[in-house]
Motif scaffolding. Structure first.
Motif, PDB file in Angstrom:
ATOM      1  N   HIS A   1       0.720  -1.087  -0.061  1.00 21.62           N
ATOM      2  CA  HIS A   1       0.085   0.127  -0.064  1.00 21.62           C
ATOM      3  C   HIS A   1       0.858   1.334  -0.116  1.00 21.62           C
ATOM      4  O   HIS A   1       1.595   1.502   1.157  1.00 21.62           O
TER       5      HIS A   1
ATOM      6  N   CYS B   1       0.921   4.531   0.389  1.00 20.40           N
ATOM      7  CA  CYS B   1       1.252   5.619   1.343  1.00 20.40           C
ATOM      8  C   CYS B   1       1.657   5.086   2.721  1.00 20.40           C
ATOM      9  O   CYS B   1       2.652   5.632   3.206  1.00 20.40           O
ATOM     10  N   GLU B   2       1.119   3.881   2.942  1.00 23.19           N
ATOM     11  CA  GLU B   2       1.760   3.270   4.395  1.00 23.19           C
ATOM     12  C   GLU B   2       3.123   2.805   4.306  1.00 23.19           C
ATOM     13  O   GLU B   2       3.928   2.931   5.001  1.00 23.19           O
TER      14      GLU B   2
ATOM     15  N   VAL C   1      -2.838   8.685   5.392  1.00 20.84           N
ATOM     16  CA  VAL C   1      -2.777   7.976   4.267  1.00 20.84           C
ATOM     17  C   VAL C   1      -3.960   8.800   3.645  1.00 20.84           C
ATOM     18  O   VAL C   1      -4.974   9.233   4.173  1.00 20.84           O
TER      19      VAL C   1
END
Lengths: 319, 267
Positions: free
Chosen positions: A74, A76-77, A183
């Motif tokens: 993922h 953003c994470e 996020v």
């Protein structure tokens, strides 16, 4: 003090991607040259055993960010977690694999840290403790030697270029508390098919088809690829005609590949295609046109009907 | 709704490239230029949104020397409403080898003064192969980024996208303003008619010099670059090897397999 080297690894279907092991091994060589230490970063969910295995490739320290939110990539994470680790550990050199994940992640982290990033690297040299990289541009038509500015030098490596060699590292495991951070993109749904097929750029053997395949039926190539334990690729023509998915496209507008063996079947040999595979160890061209351009860059050339030749090669291999 | 499409003019991928005498850049004299193929998908998608909704303005934004105006004309002929061209022609020494970082800085600065609800870029440029500009811009402007989009739908203040991921597709959403990057498969770009391109010559474009957008020239171009090219070279050129002649397909295949095993040692 010599700057430490950090490798950001990638796990796919519970195993390290081959390129991540290539990166760790190359990181070991650079750290040895610098007389510094090598840290590998592992992100994922329930991946501690994998993280521990990196000691055998020379990692002195393995930083493990283990969290259900990191189970798959993922952006953003991952960006938040890796940016945090780099800020905390202050390595001088950070290396990623030039994969779909590595490209996006390295660019986002470089932007966050204001670091210089050289992508698609195929060679490194150390000059006065600074990393100098060689990288491909124009889909492999040109090789550039570049300086990377800044306190943190970031780079990504091309698959199948750097050797995997076992080395002994302490492999001290350091599990960190994971904060996924802010996020701004929300995942609604993920549809992933884990296929048994080798990722094209990591394959040792690639059998590619072009317009000469005459239709979307690539069975003869799939059979040869299977016999070799490799993957199927395609020319831009074959992808544009809708015969094969974009993920299989080799060339300047597709993927740049460097397998041990590349077999081009019914591919004319346009410059943008050759640029994307000319770093293969051995190239075989099969084409019914004796003047096809592909032969100019092929180590072994067979003029003939690929629908006869390719199955004959498969049969020969199975003998 | 204001859509900005980031467009780069790149050398035609079918054409050979030459290295300049200075060795740190290409010799651009005889190059044939074209719109980066991934940016064509970005342009097309913006135009499809415009056709589908009321009150959409599409602006194409490009950084580069004078020749970029040709690419902008094609974009006009395709149907964009406005064009912004940041012209760095006047100093090739300084800007011939600018990197992804300085280019992103320029674009981010222009975006400060240009209204935008959605930015669409190609997911990569097929020249420098940097894979960085969209991410840099998203971070510099604090915009959500959705990479490798193969389908999008705008609902209210949100954009929902299908995104190509390893082994499949993800469906993700973000609030506008956002930046998305186009992947092959998003659409089939239209080909503008020759007449439309000729007509587009009359369209005016907003050409900005770098000083105009408030830059100290030392901060951008080669002196501001974070990745500096020392030298360019061609990879080792391959040449034709052995032709495996004569005999039946089975005999040719047997000879090939023998050579791959015994001579090349790759299988």
């Amino acid at each position: 003090m010599a700057q430490d080297v950090m490798i950001v690894t990638e796990i796919w279907n519970k195993e390290f991607r081959k390129i991540s092991l290539e990166a760790v091994c190359q990181g070991r060589r650079l750290a040895d040259e610098l007389g510094s230490s090598l840290t590998a970063v592992v992100l994922g969910a329930c991946v501690e055993p994998q993280a521990k295995s990196l000691a055998q490739y020379g990692a002195d320290t393995v930083i493990l960010a283990d969290d259900p939110g990191l189970a798959t990539f993922h952006p953003c994470e991952y960006e938040n977690v890796v940016t945090g680790i780099v800020k905390d550990k202050k390595p001088g050199i950070v290396i990623f694999g030039a994969t779909r994940q590595g490209r996006e992640l390295s660019a986002c982290v470089a932007a966050r840290l204001d670091a210089g990033l050289a992508v698609e690297c195929s060679g490194f040299a150390m000059e006065e403790d600074r990393l100098v990289a060689t990288r491909s541009m124009y889909g492999g038509k040109v090789i550039a030697t570049v300086d990377i500015e800044g306190d943190i030098q970031m780079a990504s490596i091309r698959p199948n270029v750097f050797e995997i060699t076992k080395a002994k590292g302490a492999g001290n495991l350091e599990s960190i508390a994971v904060n996924l951070g802010e996020v701004n993109v929300t995942l609604i749904e993920e549809k992933i098919e884990i296929s048994a097929k080798a990722e094209l750029t990591e394959a040792d053997y690639i059998v590619s088809g072009g317009r000469g395949m005459e239709s979307e039926d690539f069975t003869v190539l799939e059979e040869l690829a299977q016999a070799l334990g490799g993957a199927v690729g395609a020319s831009r023509n074959a992808v544009d005609l809708g015969w094969r998915p974009q993920s299989e496209q080799v060339g300047q507008t597709g993927k740049v590949v460097s397998p041990k063996l590349y077999i081009a079947c019914g591919i004319s040999g346009a410059m943008q295609h050759v640029a994307g595979m000319s770093t293969s160890d051995v190239i075989v061209g099969i084409n019914n046109d004796p003047d096809a351009l592909i032969f100019r860059s092929s180590d072994y050339c067979i003029v003939g009907d690929l629908f006869e030749i390719v199955p004959a090669i498969t049969a020969e291999l199975k003998k | 709704m204001d859509i900005i499409v980031l467009m780069k003019q790149v050398p035609d991928t079918e054409a050979p490239v030459e290295i300049a005498e200075s060795r740190d850049r290409l010799d651009t004299e005889d190059l044939k230029w074209t719109i980066n193929p991934y940016d064509e998908f970005a342009l097309e998608e913006a135009l499809l949104i415009k056709e589908d909704r009321e009150e959409v303005t599409v602006t194409v934004l490009s950084v580069g020397p004078d020749r970029v105006s040709e690419a902008i004309r094609v974009a006009y002929a395709m149907g964009v409403d406005n064009a912004i061209h940041v012209n760095d022609e006047y100093d090739d020494e300084q800007f011939g080898a600018a990197d992804a970082y300085t280019t992103s800085k320029i674009i981010a600065r222009v975006l400060e003064e240009t209204p935008h609800d959605l930015i669409i870029a190609g997911n990569r440029g097929v020249d420098d192969d940097n894979y960085q500009v969209p991410a840099f811009i998203a971070k510099m402007r604090n915009l959500p980024m959705i990479n490798l989009v193969t389908r999008q739908k705008i609902e209210g203040n949100e954009i929902i996208c299908d995104q190509a991921i390893d082994g499949g597709t993800a469906v993700v959403k973000a609030a506008l303003p956002a930046l998305i990057t186009a992947q092959k498969g998003l659409n089939q770009p239209r080909y503008p008619a020759f007449r439309a391109i000729m007509k587009a010559k009359k369209q005016k474009m907003d050409t900005k010099a770098l000083e105009e957008i408030g830059f100290d020239l030392n901060d951008i171009g080669i002196s501001g670059a974070k990745v500096k090219i020392r030298t360019l070279e061609f990879p080792v050129e391959r040449s034709e090897g052995k032709r495996i002649e004569g005999g039946s397909p089975a005999q040719k295949a047997a000879e090939l397999v023998r050579l791959l095993k015994e001579e090349a040692s790759v299988i």
